[in-house]
Design an enzyme around this catalytic site. Structure first.
Site, mmCIF file in Angstrom:
data_model
loop_
_atom_site.group_PDB
_atom_site.id
_atom_site.type_symbol
_atom_site.label_atom_id
_atom_site.label_comp_id
_atom_site.label_asym_id
_atom_site.label_seq_id
_atom_site.Cartn_x
_atom_site.Cartn_y
_atom_site.Cartn_z
ATOM 1 N N ILE A 1 -32.714 68.150 38.768
ATOM 2 C CA ILE A 1 -32.176 67.111 37.902
ATOM 3 C C ILE A 1 -33.257 66.642 36.927
ATOM 4 O O ILE A 1 -34.413 66.433 37.323
ATOM 5 C CB ILE A 1 -31.674 65.905 38.727
ATOM 6 N N TYR B 1 -41.110 66.732 52.508
ATOM 7 C CA TYR B 1 -39.922 66.313 51.767
ATOM 8 C C TYR B 1 -38.669 66.996 52.331
ATOM 9 O O TYR B 1 -37.641 66.346 52.571
ATOM 10 C CB TYR B 1 -40.102 66.655 50.294
ATOM 11 N N ALA B 2 -38.752 68.316 52.549
ATOM 12 C CA ALA B 2 -37.615 69.059 53.079
ATOM 13 C C ALA B 2 -37.233 68.551 54.467
ATOM 14 O O ALA B 2 -36.039 68.425 54.786
ATOM 15 C CB ALA B 2 -37.938 70.551 53.123
ATOM 16 N N ALA B 3 -38.232 68.252 55.285
ATOM 17 C CA ALA B 3 -37.952 67.738 56.625
ATOM 18 C C ALA B 3 -37.234 66.391 56.549
ATOM 19 O O ALA B 3 -36.288 66.128 57.296
ATOM 20 C CB ALA B 3 -39.253 67.598 57.412
ATOM 21 N N VAL C 1 -38.809 49.381 51.343
ATOM 22 C CA VAL C 1 -37.697 49.819 52.184
ATOM 23 C C VAL C 1 -38.140 50.316 53.555
ATOM 24 O O VAL C 1 -37.302 50.535 54.432
ATOM 25 C CB VAL C 1 -36.865 50.910 51.475
ATOM 26 N N SER D 1 -31.147 66.366 49.461
ATOM 27 C CA SER D 1 -31.706 67.209 48.403
ATOM 28 C C SER D 1 -31.430 68.677 48.703
ATOM 29 O O SER D 1 -31.236 69.076 49.866
ATOM 30 C CB SER D 1 -33.221 67.001 48.310
ATOM 31 N N LYS E 1 -35.348 65.243 54.119
ATOM 32 C CA LYS E 1 -34.001 65.380 53.567
ATOM 33 C C LYS E 1 -33.066 66.123 54.514
ATOM 34 O O LYS E 1 -31.861 65.840 54.570
ATOM 35 C CB LYS E 1 -34.067 66.080 52.209
#
Length: 250
Positions: free
Chosen positions: A191, A158-160, A67, A145, A162
């Site tokens: 989850i 990851y936080a950046a 992707v 997220s 999302k």
């Protein structure tokens, strides 16, 4: 102002990236149950074959794709429209983690997460929007997220990615609304997936203390939320961020 050319959910065509397993597969199955034709996209051939077998429908199609390949995403959307005549739903769900504290995080860990989680969603949103603007209808759902809303230790990359997805989605929603194309985000909390199964029990218990409902969510909880945002039931909803997290983000 343009009128939306609403299409019944059972006639819609959807693309789901990261669709071979976990939350992505559940989303594909949910859209399939709503009657949509689904194209599940993933980089893993074997997982896609297993997903197709589990879905058990001739309306569930698969496509192997990295992707982060802009040309590949453009071709994917073009091929789907050529084969099925339209594209109504784009779910940008593909994502990875490369956790590390910021002072120890290397460039590759940062770049990989931004490319897969955020840049690929930009490619998917851009290419889907071109088709949906011509159709004057469509729904794009981007998977953010809880970390994108609150941050998380060891997940700066990851936080950046999302948080960036939320900002991009709101911008796209404002640009596309006049063509009746909607863009929304879903923010899962904790989850139960293969990824969280690998988390140490102590860490799970700490996470549970932050959840007012005192339990982890299931992939189906996320799939139901995406199904709602993809459907005509949410035809007047755009630019929103829906948290599905048992109350973590209150």
């Amino acid at each position: 102002m343009a009128k939306s050319k609403a299409v019944p959910d059972n006639e819609k065509v959807a693309i789901v990236t990261g669709g071979a397993q976990g939350i992505g597969l559940e989303i594909g199955k949910e859209l399939l149950a709503m009657g949509m034709t689904v194209v599940a996209v993933d980089i893993k051939d074997e997982a896609l074959a297993e997903a197709a077998s589990e879905a058990g429908s001739d309306k569930f199609h698969t496509r192997t794709l990295d992707v982060t390949d802009a040309a590949g995403m453009e071709k994917l959307v073009g091929d789907v429209v050529e084969q099925h005549g339209r594209l109504d739903v784009m779910v940008n769900n593909a994502g990875i983690t490369r956790d590390n504290i910021l002072v120890m995080m290397n460039d590759d860990e940062w770049d990989a997460v931004i490319r897969v989680n955020l840049t690929s969603a930009f490619y998917g949103t851009r290419e889907a929007a071109k088709v949906m603007m011509r159709q004057r209808c469509g729904s794009i759902v981007n998977m953010s997220s809880f970390s994108g809303l609150e941050g998380n230790r060891g997940q700066g990359n990851y936080a950046a990615s999302k948080a960036g997805m939320i900002g991009m989605s709101k911008s796209a929603a404002k640009e596309l609304a006049k063509r009746s194309v909607r863009v929304n985000c879903v923010c899962p909390g904790f989850i139960q997936t293969a990824m969280t199964d690998a988390v140490p029990d102590e860490a799970k218990q700490m996470a549970m203390q932050q959840i007012p409902m005192q339990r982890m969510g299931q992939p189906g909880d996320i799939a139901t939320a995406v199904g709602f945002l993809a459907s005509e039931a949410s035809s007047y909803i755009t630019g929103q961020t829906l948290s599905v997290d048992g109350g973590m983000h209150m």
